[in-house]
Design an enzyme around this catalytic site. Structure first.
Site, PDB file in Angstrom:
ATOM      1  N   TRP A 155      39.217  48.579  35.277  1.00  0.00           N
ATOM      2  CA  TRP A 155      39.914  49.579  34.459  1.00  0.00           C
ATOM      3  C   TRP A 155      40.622  48.986  33.249  1.00  0.00           C
ATOM      4  O   TRP A 155      41.168  49.722  32.433  1.00  0.00           O
ATOM      5  CB  TRP A 155      40.932  50.373  35.300  1.00  0.00           C
ATOM      6  CG  TRP A 155      41.725  49.556  36.289  1.00  0.00           C
ATOM      7  CD1 TRP A 155      41.484  49.466  37.633  1.00  0.00           C
ATOM      8  CD2 TRP A 155      42.871  48.725  36.040  1.00  0.00           C
ATOM      9  NE1 TRP A 155      42.404  48.633  38.236  1.00  0.00           N
ATOM     10  CE2 TRP A 155      43.270  48.172  37.270  1.00  0.00           C
ATOM     11  CE3 TRP A 155      43.596  48.389  34.894  1.00  0.00           C
ATOM     12  CZ2 TRP A 155      44.353  47.307  37.402  1.00  0.00           C
ATOM     13  CZ3 TRP A 155      44.673  47.529  35.017  1.00  0.00           C
ATOM     14  CH2 TRP A 155      45.041  47.002  36.252  1.00  0.00           C
ATOM     15  N   LYS A 179      28.940  52.256  37.014  1.00  0.00           N
ATOM     16  CA  LYS A 179      30.038  52.957  37.687  1.00  0.00           C
ATOM     17  C   LYS A 179      31.370  52.488  37.111  1.00  0.00           C
ATOM     18  O   LYS A 179      31.826  51.387  37.388  1.00  0.00           O
ATOM     19  CB  LYS A 179      30.024  52.706  39.197  1.00  0.00           C
ATOM     20  CG  LYS A 179      30.956  53.701  39.892  1.00  0.00           C
ATOM     21  CD  LYS A 179      31.540  53.205  41.183  1.00  0.00           C
ATOM     22  CE  LYS A 179      32.712  52.301  41.058  1.00  0.00           C
ATOM     23  NZ  LYS A 179      33.921  52.873  40.440  1.00  0.00           N
ATOM     24  N   GLU A 182      37.697  54.214  38.938  1.00  0.00           N
ATOM     25  CA  GLU A 182      38.270  55.551  39.153  1.00  0.00           C
ATOM     26  C   GLU A 182      39.531  55.785  38.329  1.00  0.00           C
ATOM     27  O   GLU A 182      39.875  56.915  38.003  1.00  0.00           O
ATOM     28  CB  GLU A 182      38.545  55.796  40.644  1.00  0.00           C
ATOM     29  CG  GLU A 182      39.376  54.734  41.372  1.00  0.00           C
ATOM     30  CD  GLU A 182      38.502  53.631  41.994  1.00  0.00           C
ATOM     31  OE1 GLU A 182      37.556  53.175  41.321  1.00  0.00           O
ATOM     32  OE2 GLU A 182      38.789  53.239  43.143  1.00  0.00           O
ATOM     33  N   GLU A 254      32.617  38.620  37.896  1.00  0.00           N
ATOM     34  CA  GLU A 254      33.711  38.142  37.036  1.00  0.00           C
ATOM     35  C   GLU A 254      34.989  38.619  37.688  1.00  0.00           C
ATOM     36  O   GLU A 254      35.259  39.824  37.722  1.00  0.00           O
ATOM     37  CB  GLU A 254      33.615  38.754  35.634  1.00  0.00           C
ATOM     38  CG  GLU A 254      32.441  38.286  34.820  1.00  0.00           C
ATOM     39  CD  GLU A 254      32.536  36.845  34.403  1.00  0.00           C
ATOM     40  OE1 GLU A 254      33.598  36.224  34.554  1.00  0.00           O
ATOM     41  OE2 GLU A 254      31.508  36.319  33.939  1.00  0.00           O
ATOM     42  N   CYS A 288      42.305  39.271  33.031  1.00  0.00           N
ATOM     43  CA  CYS A 288      41.929  38.217  33.975  1.00  0.00           C
ATOM     44  C   CYS A 288      42.213  36.836  33.405  1.00  0.00           C
ATOM     45  O   CYS A 288      42.356  35.875  34.136  1.00  0.00           O
ATOM     46  CB  CYS A 288      40.447  38.354  34.287  1.00  0.00           C
ATOM     47  SG  CYS A 288      39.450  38.458  32.796  1.00  0.00           S
ATOM     48  N   GLU A 387      47.416  35.902  41.464  1.00  0.00           N
ATOM     49  CA  GLU A 387      47.298  36.698  40.247  1.00  0.00           C
ATOM     50  C   GLU A 387      48.207  37.934  40.347  1.00  0.00           C
ATOM     51  O   GLU A 387      48.105  38.708  41.291  1.00  0.00           O
ATOM     52  CB  GLU A 387      45.847  37.155  40.078  1.00  0.00           C
ATOM     53  CG  GLU A 387      45.610  37.911  38.785  1.00  0.00           C
ATOM     54  CD  GLU A 387      44.178  38.431  38.673  1.00  0.00           C
ATOM     55  OE1 GLU A 387      43.673  38.995  39.661  1.00  0.00           O
ATOM     56  OE2 GLU A 387      43.590  38.276  37.593  1.00  0.00           O
TER      57      GLU A 387
HETATM   58  P1  NAD Z   1      38.813  46.258  41.718  1.00  0.00           P
HETATM   59  O1  NAD Z   1      38.042  45.160  42.330  1.00  0.00           O
HETATM   60  O2  NAD Z   1      39.787  46.989  42.543  1.00  0.00           O
HETATM   61  O3  NAD Z   1      37.834  47.369  41.109  1.00  0.00           O
HETATM   62  C1  NAD Z   1      36.785  47.033  40.234  1.00  0.00           C
HETATM   63  C2  NAD Z   1      35.648  48.017  40.442  1.00  0.00           C
HETATM   64  O4  NAD Z   1      35.134  47.862  41.744  1.00  0.00           O
HETATM   65  C3  NAD Z   1      36.045  49.482  40.300  1.00  0.00           C
HETATM   66  O5  NAD Z   1      35.026  50.158  39.621  1.00  0.00           O
HETATM   67  C4  NAD Z   1      36.124  49.943  41.744  1.00  0.00           C
HETATM   68  O6  NAD Z   1      35.888  51.317  41.901  1.00  0.00           O
HETATM   69  C5  NAD Z   1      34.995  49.137  42.360  1.00  0.00           C
HETATM   70  N1  NAD Z   1      35.077  48.987  43.815  1.00  0.00           N
HETATM   71  C6  NAD Z   1      36.175  48.976  44.598  1.00  0.00           C
HETATM   72  N2  NAD Z   1      35.826  48.825  45.893  1.00  0.00           N
HETATM   73  C7  NAD Z   1      34.472  48.737  45.930  1.00  0.00           C
HETATM   74  C8  NAD Z   1      33.524  48.545  46.964  1.00  0.00           C
HETATM   75  N3  NAD Z   1      33.892  48.435  48.240  1.00  0.00           N
HETATM   76  N4  NAD Z   1      32.201  48.466  46.637  1.00  0.00           N
HETATM   77  C9  NAD Z   1      31.809  48.564  45.360  1.00  0.00           C
HETATM   78  N5  NAD Z   1      32.670  48.765  44.329  1.00  0.00           N
HETATM   79  C10 NAD Z   1      33.992  48.831  44.606  1.00  0.00           C
HETATM   80  O7  NAD Z   1      39.468  45.579  40.456  1.00  0.00           O
HETATM   81  P2  NAD Z   1      40.412  46.277  39.399  1.00  0.00           P
HETATM   82  O8  NAD Z   1      41.710  46.509  40.079  1.00  0.00           O
HETATM   83  O9  NAD Z   1      39.724  47.411  38.741  1.00  0.00           O
HETATM   84  O10 NAD Z   1      40.540  45.151  38.285  1.00  0.00           O
HETATM   85  C11 NAD Z   1      41.471  44.147  38.403  1.00  0.00           C
HETATM   86  C12 NAD Z   1      40.808  42.840  38.774  1.00  0.00           C
HETATM   87  O11 NAD Z   1      39.680  42.609  37.932  1.00  0.00           O
HETATM   88  C13 NAD Z   1      41.721  41.671  38.573  1.00  0.00           C
HETATM   89  O12 NAD Z   1      41.612  40.763  39.639  1.00  0.00           O
HETATM   90  C14 NAD Z   1      41.193  41.039  37.295  1.00  0.00           C
HETATM   91  O13 NAD Z   1      41.506  39.707  37.128  1.00  0.00           O
HETATM   92  C15 NAD Z   1      39.734  41.294  37.405  1.00  0.00           C
HETATM   93  N6  NAD Z   1      39.102  41.242  36.070  1.00  0.00           N
HETATM   94  C16 NAD Z   1      38.296  40.187  35.783  1.00  0.00           C
HETATM   95  C17 NAD Z   1      37.713  40.081  34.524  1.00  0.00           C
HETATM   96  C18 NAD Z   1      36.790  38.941  34.187  1.00  0.00           C
HETATM   97  O14 NAD Z   1      36.064  39.047  33.224  1.00  0.00           O
HETATM   98  N7  NAD Z   1      36.786  37.848  34.929  1.00  0.00           N
HETATM   99  C19 NAD Z   1      37.973  41.053  33.568  1.00  0.00           C
HETATM  100  C20 NAD Z   1      38.805  42.119  33.900  1.00  0.00           C
HETATM  101  C21 NAD Z   1      39.362  42.192  35.174  1.00  0.00           C
END
Ligand code: NAD
Length: 494
Positions: A155, A179, A182, A254, A288, A387
């Site tokens: 997000w 996808k 949310e 990532e 991140c 983090e």
């Molecule tokens: P998240 O893992 O909670 O969600 C990311 C995505 O995964 C969302 O679309 C979510 O709906 C989906 N998701 C959740 N549970 C799932 C499941 N069981 N199966 C499949 N999909 C599922 O992460 P977030 O809270 O949206 O983002 C924050 C995290 O993302 C932080 O740890 C951040 O560091 C990382 N991030 C990394 C980068 C990078 O390039 N390395 C960039 C941005 C964010």
């Protein structure tokens, strides 16, 4: 807009059609600056994901696969131009969804277009090779699309990070089911609309906003998906890897980071200070690659910690729509609560609170928090190792190069690192020893479409960006042609 002022996008984009979700449900997207629902966006469930994957599979044998790569590139370039032409509207949607100041989201739209422009150019430059392994054999490799790519987005920068995946995936001739998260469901449907306008054929790009545990899980486990490209938390990546195991999907992840930012006493301190403030607090810390651990060599430690706290206190926290705002609210109440819990952990662990820690004055509504600096943080504590994903900085002293390398590597993450020094040999020596996918000297986080980006350890698997990413969106097929004449000897003849 609906009559009651809500932004309504109640259809998914599947197979080139705008379709109502199977369940008829919508996600209520909250504006983090007002804590009120601002948008209703179609919510995909398992049946919708199944339909989207089928559409993407069908499209694999459609006009997209027969199109010359140069033409595919031209369509991607047109999409880049459309993003630029619609940047203001896209930036405002993104900003309402995730709370980033509009001036930041506007900048991200330009970068998203830059990313697509680079990959538009990559489409006709993914070559196989001829391998001279025998004189009477012609051996060569073809680079073929992986197939259906499931892109699961976070997000914090939805459109930009979507383009990191969409650019190379489409350039290589794949089809996609995307996808969005949310918390930020709205903006990627606008990208679908622009992709359609750019000439992307039906079924090549499908967009299904939905919840992770329903739509995300369905995509990760779907047998019709060949690859998952994911950005988000490492815990989710682990779950996805398990879901993806049944048909051995290719996975690239990532994930998060706890990036070390190392300042040696011989550095240009003003430069190190200025870069540190932006690197630690931009995007309300929801990045991140944030400089979340600052290690300062003892002779300049006290002065540096005080100066960074003084600068952090001057950051203007405010409404995303206000042009003067430096950082906006957190994207969600959950993320605000997480940041607050780490602030509490910092206080309880005995770290010195230099500035921040609470809610900014005058901002009673919205998921706001003050930029916060702790110094004298014990490197073994959770604040120093985990983090936060919020504007909370841990500043720590060090006494030697050996010590700081050990400290920098003492987390489970390894995404980005940076060091500031005027000693050339030390710069290269330390850069080689930092366990991160991207290490910078006298600057921080130079993320660019031409530079490979990704993590060691829990920060991920694989690399995004640069031509290197094309390996991860293609399969290599080796073809061998025997040029000899005559009948080869049959070893089973006698
Ligand atoms: P998240 O893992 O909670 O969600 C990311 C995505 O995964 C969302 O679309 C979510 O709906 C989906 N998701 C959740 N549970 C799932 C499941 N069981 N199966 C499949 N999909 C599922 O992460 P977030 O809270 O949206 O983002 C924050 C995290 O993302 C932080 O740890 C951040 O560091 C990382 N991030 C990394 C980068 C990078 O390039 N390395 C960039 C941005 C964010």
């Amino acid at each position: 807009m609906s009559d009651d002022g809500l932004f309504v996008r109640d259809r998914l984009y599947i197979g080139g059609e705008w379709v109502l979700p199977h369940s008829g449900r919508v996600i209520q997207s909250i504006d983090p600056a007002t804590e009120t629902v601002w948008a209703h966006v179609a919510e995909a469930d398992e049946a919708d994901i199944d339909a989207a994957v089928k559409a993407a599979r069908d499209a694999l044998s459609g006009p997209w696969s027969r199109m010359d790569p140069t033409k595919r590139g031209a369509i991607l370039y047109k999409l880049a131009q459309l993003i630029t032409a619609n940047a203001r509207q896209l930036a405002e949607i993104e900003s309402r969804d995730n709370g980033k100041p509009v001036r930041d989201t506007l900048g991200e739209m330009q970068r998203a277009a830059d990313w697509l422009t680079f990959f538009a150019g990559a489409a006709d430059k993914v070559n196989g090779a001829q391998i001279p392994f025998k004189t009477d054999m012609l051996a060569y490799t073809r680079r073929e699309p992986v197939g259906v790519v499931g892109a699961i987005l976070p997000w914090n920068s939805p459109i930009l990070l979507c383009c990191w995946k969409l650019g190379p995936a489409l350039a290589a001739g794949n089809t996609m089911v995307i996808k969005p998260a949310e918390q930020t469901p709205a903006s990627i449907l606008e990208i679908a609309r622009l992709a359609e306008e750019a000439g992307v054929p039906p079924g090549v790009v499908n967009v299904c906003p939905g919840y992770g545990k329903i739509a995300g899980q369905a995509l990760a486990s779907h047998p019709g998906v060949n690859k998952i490209s994911f950005t988000g938390h490492h815990g989710t990546a682990i779950r996805i890897m398990k879901s993806a195991a049944d048909n051995l999907k290719r996975c690239t992840f990532e994930c998060g980071g706890k990036s070390p930012y190392i300042v040696f006493a011989d550095a240009d301190i003003d430069r190190a200070l200025s870069v540190a403030v932006h690197s630690a607090f931009r995007s309300t810390g929801q990045s991140c690659s944030l400089a979340s651990r600052v290690f300062v060599e003892r002779p300049v430690y006290e002065k540096f910690a005080a100066a960074i706290a003084e600068r952090a206190a001057r950051i203007r926290v405010g409404a995303p729509s206000d042009r003067r705002t430096h950082i906006g609210p957190h994207t969600s109440a959950e993320q605000l609560a997480k940041t607050q819990s780490y602030i509490q952990l910092g206080i309880e662990s005995g770290a010195r609170l230099m500035t921040g820690g609470g809610r900014p004055e005058g901002l009673d509504v919205g998921y706001y928090v003050q930029p916060t600096v702790f110094s004298d943080v014990d490197p073994s504590t959770r604040l120093a190792r985990e983090e936060v994903f919020g504007p909370v900085l841990a500043v720590m002293p060090f006494d030697s190069e050996e010590e700081v390398v050990g400290l920098a590597n003492s987390t489970d993450y390894g995404l980005v690192g940076g060091l500031f020094t005027s000693d050339l040999s030390r710069a290269h020596r330390v850069a080689a020893r930092i366990e991160c996918g991207l290490v910078s000297v006298n600057t921080f986080r130079p993320v660019h479409w031409m530079l490979p980006y990704g993590g060691y350890k829990l920060s991920g698997i694989g690399r995004e960006n640069s031509m290197q990413v094309m390996d991860q969106f293609t399969e290599t097929k080796t073809i061998v042609v025997d040029l000899s004449t005559g009948v080869p000897e049959d070893p089973f003849a006698n």
